[in-house]
Every structure is written in structure tokens, then in C-alpha cells.
Design an enzyme around this catalytic site. Structure first.
Site, short mmCIF file in Angstrom:
data_model
loop_
_atom_site.label_atom_id
_atom_site.label_comp_id
_atom_site.label_asym_id
_atom_site.label_seq_id
_atom_site.Cartn_x
_atom_site.Cartn_y
_atom_site.Cartn_z
N GLY A 532 0.82 -1.21 0.00
CA GLY A 532 0.00 0.00 0.00
C GLY A 532 0.84 1.25 0.00
O GLY A 532 2.06 1.21 0.20
N GLY A 534 0.64 5.37 1.44
CA GLY A 534 -0.04 6.38 2.21
C GLY A 534 0.36 7.76 1.75
O GLY A 534 1.07 7.93 0.77
N ASP A 645 -6.61 13.18 6.20
CA ASP A 645 -6.64 12.38 4.97
C ASP A 645 -7.52 11.14 5.17
O ASP A 645 -7.09 10.02 4.90
CB ASP A 645 -5.23 11.99 4.55
CG ASP A 645 -5.16 11.54 3.09
OD1 ASP A 645 -6.12 11.82 2.34
OD2 ASP A 645 -4.17 10.91 2.69
#
Length: 810
Positions: A532, A534, A645
Site C-alpha cells: 500500500g 499512504g 486524509d
């Protein structure tokens, strides 16, 4: 006679075989062979003879293994380098070797001792490595015996240059050299950012900032798109450059058969160079036409100016002097004391610099204010260094930008507005206003030479020296045994008593373990498996020594020192909530900043939105869990934490699909006793999930997280991604804005939800509909995405509304 003839034939045959082996070695390096820095002829040459690979001098007694253009012939330090293996760790000019081991591993050793660069190919491929070859493309490759499988290639680890047909990817940024005479890694990087846009970044020793494309504009205003995930760019042999973010251009000599390279130069610009017939390299395209828009040129408090005849030069802002007389990038330091002394506000004034700007680092932005009001605000802030005051053609008024740092200074006649520098009133008249002319450094810099002083044992034996070496070795062994036994005792005591050591390391004040960079590199297998991305880094899957599976986040763009980083880690480590991701440890070593989290089996909510496993019951539980986590950050933790976020990618799901909010670590930490709103130096968040306050330049409060959470609920309900279409800070024209208005109309009293809810929901979601749960989700989502932040509930109120239904209340 016969014997002498036989010997002559034998010697000639051996010489012929030796010459054949030497010749063959020039085109390939086979297993069990090596190239030595001691032999200038130990060079690999491509079949066409265009490229060579070997040891290249980068200073006094300093060499790097490199690939360069060998035609036309070049020597010394005049060759065009396209790749280096060890640009930051030059090896010695004696006994250093590049060896292809019999097991297939490629190793570069320094003076026959330390390994400074290696490729462990044994673990990379099932096909055994046979030889190292230099291709006509300039690509250095390790291949199997049949030349079918490429186990490793230099094209996958570029330095500052991209050759035709070589891919620039998310994992292969280009990093400039330090200077014209220093090949080590510099401060400028061409890379794909986490929003999929190709950018240029200045990553200096004290600060970093993106400067291309124009950071004052959003991506689509400069012809870029974020709607891609391939992150790949390439320059073809004809001079056509294409990138997945829609950046496209043609070199000025497009179509001609010529040699080309794309290079990130040490001055921060990206250029395409071409040459034909062995001539000089000519610039056929460049990214930046205004040289002073490159960040970091003149350092803090420095001002860049450009002259077509002389080039770029730097000067200090009035009231400042050079910090280092031979290096512009070190910037300038003030000649006066701090403005934060008592009564300093009565002793300051401003010097106006027309057509000047210091980009970024605005403590705040104030539209439609007078010059007097702007000055007063700067005077009252002791950390204000000055302000930019310029006319806004769209609004017909003047805007004020208060600066806390004077970085990226630029003097340009095309610059609209003026810069007002805050200075002591007493000496204001003595300061000179920088002029648009060429300035030279007080002490011009010299080309930096890399010197590796070494001592070598002479070939003849020295009995006294050998005895001393033997004694020293014995003492070293004894000392190592004592240290090992002591260390083992302390480790055992720490484990049995729960004391000062855990697995050989001091535990942090938070209870998290402090890992070394080497440990995390090994745990992630050299950061191989990406799981992933970020807002501040890339996340990799790792296996720790205690066999726990972890998510290791490698941060980038974090330029604070170790002390500041550890202070934030301490705060993060104190977070304790079942709906927040748990941090197990961290690494703060040199320039490396990493965080170690628990691994979540089902990944992110974003990955599961279209999964049939995520029925309406689980979606409601995820909504409740993520709301609880955000409410804890806003209202229950000792510090006031804004996430900034909130999106499905940052809501992770464990093995039971329990939601855990992640990527909140380095968001915004504020003292709970302070004001519940603040200003930010830059916009934060992801387009499509961002509250209107970011665009309207309103104070930022916890309501920005509430808005983003509401968008997440709408995405869970409708299945529509807010970043699709033409998303503008949380609104999708013809998308969410229209659908929320439609839903609000339907939610009016007297309209049965059963008559319209199926039209609103994502038809791909399976499972029985719980009308009551869906109604409360729609109601909460619509309240959260109100344009007026004061009309939105707090996250604690959101939790209360959701739990009220979950506990049976209507």
C-alpha cells in the site's frame, strides 16, 4: 630442433588462447571471473562498441563501476556516464574488483575487502546466472546460459540518466549528481509522487519542496492527470517522451537517428540531450525555462537571479550574509538578533523588494487586506520574516502572504507583487536592495575531489609486523568473547526481569521497539512486497524476528531531525484504541524514518468495497468503528489530532473485518489546551475527500475529518468514487453534489425510503437490506458533508447517532 619448434608452437597456442579469452572477456563476464581496477583494459564493451562498462575515476584514488558512451573514444573524466553502481561509495584504485561469483552473485569489493555493492541473484531467480553482458542499449544485464532470462539489469536502478526505451517507474527515480565534478547523489529528484504525477523535488539537507510542475497549480491545470496507477514514463529512440500522467513532448530533433539521453542535471533541471556522428551533446528539450524557479539554489534567505549571458547567480536578502563562502546552497544567515526579544515589535520596519518572491512556507494567507494591516500582522508575529503583497486579478484586491521562512527566493521582472523583508529599524537605510545582475561567490568553489587514503602491506614479509598482527588478533578475539558474554548476560537479565533491554535494544518511552534499518530491510526482504501507499510513504509487508507479520511504512519527505521525529513517535505510540492501527515500533537512523504497524489481513476498505464479503451489516460496523477511532483522535486523546486524509485507503480491516483507522501518525498534532482551529502551510488530503475549507482558505478544524468521513460513507453506500470524473475538493460535478441534493430531497418527511433507496445504493452489494441501518447511514453522511462546517456534527456526535440505532433506538 624438433623440440624447440614444438615449444614455439605451444607458446604461440597458449598466447592465442589467452588473447581469445581476454577478447571474450571484453564482451561478457562469466561466472568465476572478475574485472579489476588495477587493469585499465578490464572493460566490458557492447557488441556495437557504443557503450563500455568498467571502473571510472571519480576523484583521487576513487573509482566507481559505471557504464558510459565509448564512441567517440574518451578518457579520464570526459566520458558521458549513463549509470553507476556505487556513486556514493567509491572504491580504491588498487585491488578493487567487480566479481561474478560461481553461485551467480555479483559483488563489488573495495580493495579486496569490504563489499560496497552487490546483487544477490541466487534468491532472485530459479535460472542460474551464467554471464554479465553490456547490451547495445546501454543496459548491463545478468543472464542465464541461453540468454533468455534476465535476472538483473541496470535499467531497473538508474542514477541520473534515462536511456531510450528505459522505463522510469514508481520504484526507479532519477537523482541528480551533487555537482559538475562530484558524481555522488545530489539534491534533485525526478519521481512519481503518490498522486501518480511525475514531479521534480528538491530534497536538501534541511528542507524539501516540489517545484515542477508549478506547485501553485493543480495537476489538471498543467496538463497532468492523477487517474492512473501504472506510474511509468519512457523516452523512445525517436525523441518522443510519454508518461502515464499525460506528460508528453517531442525533442526538437524528433525523428532523427541520433544518440539521446534524458538527464536530471545537478542544477535541478531535466533535459534531453542529443548528438549525431560523435559530435557534441545538444539540448533538445528541457523542463524548466525559468532557471530561478528551481528550488534550493541559493539556500535559506538567498535570492536567485538570472542573466542570459552570465547564467544564474545568488545574493543574500538584505540584512543577511553568506553562511559558507564557497557553497551557495548553504544560504545566508541574519546579521541581526531574533525578532522575538522583548519590545522587538517597536524596533522593526520593512524593506520592499519589487518583483521578488520566496515561494512557500506561508504561515497564513489573507485575501483583500491593506498593506498597513499586512505589516501589522507580521510585526505582531515574532517568527514572521516578511510577507509578499501582490494584486489578485481575479478578485481585484491585494493579498497578503505571511512568511515564516525565506526559502526559494527569486528575482524576476515577470514576478507580480513585492516582497517586504522584516528588518531592524536602526540599520534599515544601510541595507542594499539586490539588483538583477550576476554575482560571484567570495571564494569560488573548486571541483570536489574524492580521496580515499589507504595503506597496503608490502609484498615482502615483515616478521615483527606479523607478530604484532597475531597479538592484536588474539586480543581482539578475547575482547569479543568478553563483550559477547557480557551482552548475553544483560539480555538474559532484561528478559527475565522485564528490565532495560528487549531483544537487545532499549525500548522507547512509548513501549514501542526501536528497530535498526538493517533489521527492517531484512524483515521486508529489501522492501520487496509493497502492500500500500499512504500520504507520506510506501507500506511493505514484513516478517519480524519474533515471527509476527508487520506492515512497515517507509516515510519520505520527513526532514525533521531525530529528536523531533521521536517526539511525534512518542505521541503516536501512546494512542490506544481498538479502532486505530497499533504501532509496534519505529526506526530513526540517519536519513531513514520508518514506522512498524500491525498487519491487517483484509487490507484497506478501498480494496474491499466491491467484495461480496462486505455486506450491509459489515459496512455498518465499519462505519461505527472508523467513527469511534476518529472521535478518539479528536476528543479523547491527550493531544488534539487531526487526521487530514480520511479515505477508504486509510481505513484498514482485520481478519474479522473490524475497522482500524491508519495513516494518522504524522498528520497534525496540537495541544488540547490550544485553539480548536489552525492554519496549515499547505493543503493536505486527497482530492475528492477534502472539505471546502481547504479551498476557501478558512481555519482548519476537526470538521475537515468529519467532511471526509461523510464522503467515505457516501462511497460505501453508492459505490461511486469521489475522485472519478471531475472531482474538485470533495465535489463531483454531476456526481456526489447532485446525488446528495437528490437524497436530501427524498429524505423529507412523508417520502417512504423503500420507494427510492434501491436507486441510490450500489446494486453490486449483496445481502439483505436493513432499511433502518441504511437510513441512519444516509442521514449521517448528508449531515457530515454540509458545506457549512458549523452545520456538521462532531465525530463524537456521529458515533452517538450510529450507536443510538445499533442499540435499538429509533
Amino acid at each position: 630442433m624438433r623440440n624447440s619448434s614444438f615449444l614455439l608452437v605451444l607458446v604461440l597456442s597458449l598466447l592465442h588462447i589467452s588473447s581469445q579469452a581476454s577478447s571474450a572477456n571484453r564482451f561478457a563476464l562469466h561466472r568465476g571471473s572478475s574485472l579489476s581496477v588495477d587493469n585499465p583494459d578490464d572493460v566490458l564493451i557492447s557488441n556495437s562498441g557504443v557503450f563500455s562498462a568498467g571502473f571510472y575515476p571519480v576523484g583521487v584514488n576513487a573509482y566507481c563501476f559505471a557504464v558510459w558512451f565509448s564512441r567517440p573514444p574518451c578518457s579520464g573524466q570526459n566520458c558521458t556516464i549513463v549509470w553507476m553502481a556505487n556513486r556514493d561509495k567509491p572504491v580504491n584504485g588498487r585491488h578493487s574488483k567487480l566479481s561474478l561469483k560461481k553461485n551467480g552473485n555479483l559483488m563489488l569489493t573495495d580493495a579486496g575487502q569490504a563489499i560496497v555493492w552487490a546483487q544477490n541473484t541466487v534468491s532472485l531467480s530459479s535460472s542460474p546466472v551464467h554471464q554479465l553482458q553490456l547490451l547495445d542499449s546501454g543496459n548491463l544485464v545478468l543472464r542465464d546460459r541461453e540468454n533468455r532470462v534476465t535476472v538483473w539489469q541496470s535499467f531497473d536502478s538508474p542514477t541520473d540518466t534515462l536511456l531510450p526505451e528505459q522505463n522510469l517507474t514508481r520504484d526507479t527515480p532519477l537523482v541528480s549528481s551533487r555537482s559538475k565534478g562530484n558524481f555522488s547523489s545530489g539534491y534533485y529528484k525526478l519521481y512519481f509522487d503518490n498522486d501518480n504525477v511525475l514531479r521534480l523535488l528538491f530534497d536538501g539537507p534541511s528542507f524539501s519542496s516540489v517545484y515542477w510542475p508549478d506547485p501553485s497549480k493543480v495537476s489538471w491545470e498543467v496538463g497532468r492527470t492523477t487517474y492512473n496507477d501504472s506510474r511509468v514514463a519512457m523516452l523512445d529512440s525517436l525523441g518522443n517522451f510519454t508518461s502515464s500522467d499525460d506528460l508528453k513532448f517531442l525533442s526538437s530533433d524528433f525523428g532523427m537517428k541520433t544518440e539521446r539521453i534524458l538527464k536530471v542535471d545537478h542544477d535541478g533541471n531535466v533535459r534531453v540531450y542529443s548528438r549525431g556522428g560523435g559530435g557534441e551533446w545538444v539540448v533538445t528539450w528541457q523542463a524548466i525555462t525559468e532557471p530561478c524557479t528551481v528550488h534550493g539554489i541559493c539556500g535559506p534567505n538567498g535570492i536567485c537571479s538570472y542573466s542570459p549571458s552570465e547564467g544564474r547567480s545568488c545574493s543574500c536578502a538584505p540584512g543577511y550574509v553568506w553562511k559558507h563562502k564557497t557553497d551557495w546552497t548553504r544560504g545566508c544567515v541574519p546579521k541581526f538578533k531574533s525578532f522575538c526579544n522583548k519590545n522587538s515589535e517597536t524596533q522593526v520596519d520593512f524593506l520592499v523588494l519589487p518583483h521578488h518572491d520566496f515561494y512557500g512556507y506561508d504561515i497564513d494567507y489573507f485575501p483583500n487586506v491593506t498593506l498597513v494591516a499586512c505589516k501589522e500582522m507580521c510585526v505582531n508575529l515574532c517568527n514572521c520574516r516578511g510577507f509578499q503583497y501582490k494584486f489578485n486579478e481575479d478578485t481585484g484586491s491585494f493579498d497578503c502572504y505571511i512568511k515564516i521562512l525565506l526559502l526559494n527566493g527569486c528575482l524576476s521582472l515577470q514576478q507580480i507583487g513585492s516582497m517586504y523583508i522584516k528588518l531592524p529599524k536602526a540599520n534599515l537605510s544601510s541595507y542594499q536592495i539586490p539588483m538583477k545582475e550576476f554575482n560571484t561567490l567570495p571564494c569560488p568553489p573548486k571541483d570536489q575531489e574524492v580521496i580515499l587514503p589507504r595503506t597496503y602491506l608490502k609484498s615482502h614479509r615483515n616478521l615483527v609486523l606479523e607478530i604484532l598482527l597475531i597479538c592484536a588478533t588474539v586480543l581482539a578475539v578475547v575482547e569479543a568473547v568478553v563483550v559477547f558474554l557480557t551482552w548475553s548476560f544483560l539480555i538474559g537479565a532484561g528478559r527475565h526481569k522485564g528490565g532495560a533491554y528487549v531483544n537487545g535494544y532499549h525500548p522507547a518511552a512509548t513501549g514501542c521497539r526501536r528497530f535498526t534499518y538493517a533489521e527492517l530491510k531484512k524483515a521486508t526482504k529489501n522492501f520487496r512486497e509493497e502492500i500500500g501507499r499512504g500520504s507520506r510513504g510506501i507500506v511493505y509487508r514484513g516478517l519480524l524476528q519474533d515471527h509476527r507479520v508487520a506492515a512497515v511504512k517507509r516515510l519520505y519527505g520527513v526532514n525533521q531531525g531525530e529528536e523531533a521525529f521521536l517526539a511525534e513517535v512518542k505521541t503516536i505510540g501512546n494512542l490506544n484504541h481498538k479502532n486505530l492501527i497499533e504501532m509496534w515500533g519505529y526506526c530513526a537512523e540517519g536519513k531513514h524514518r520508518l514506522l512498524v504497524y500491525e498487519f491487517m489481513d483484509h487490507g484497506s476498505l478501498s480494496e474491499n468495497l466491491s467484495s461480496p464479503q462486505l455486506d450491509w451489516t459489515k459496512r455498518f460496523e465499519i462505519a461505527v468503528g472508523s467513527a469511534k477511532g476518529l472521535a478518539y483522535l479528536h476528543d479523547e486523546f491527550l493531544e488534539w489530532v487531526l487526521h487530514c486524509d480520511v479515505k477508504p485507503q486509510n481505513i484498514l480491516l482485520d481478519s474479522n473485518y473490524q475497522a482500524k483507522v491508519a495513516d494518522f501518525g504524522l498528520s497534525k498534532l496540537l495541544n488540547r489546551k490550544g485553539p480548536k482551529d489552525t492554519s496549515f502551510s499547505r493543503v493536505r488530503g486527497t482530492r475528492g475527500y477534502m472539505a471546502p475549507e481547504w479551498v476557501d482558505h478558512l481555519p482548519i478544524t476537526s470538521k475537515v475529518d468529519v467532511y471526509s468521513y461523510g464522503i467515505v460513507l457516501l462511497e460505501m453506500l453508492t459505490g461511486r468514487n469521489p475522485s472519478g470524473g471531475h472531482a474538485i475538493y470533495g465535489e463531483v460535478k454531476g456526481g456526489y453534489k447532485r446525488s446528495t441534493s437528490w437524497a436530501r430531497e427524498k429524505m423529507k418527511p412523508g417520502v417512504a425510503m423503500e420507494t427510492w433507496i434501491t436507486e441510490y445504493l450500489d446494486p453490486a452489494i449483496r445481502g439483505n437490506l436493513d432499511i433502518k441501518k441504511i437510513k441512519v447511514l444516509v442521514s449521517v453522511a448528508l449531515q457530515c458533508v454540509e458545506e457549512d462546517r458549523d452545520a456538521r456534527p462532531t465525530m463524537s456526535q456521529v458515533v452517538e447517532m450510529l450507536l443510538r440505532h445499533e442499540n435499538g433506538a429509533v
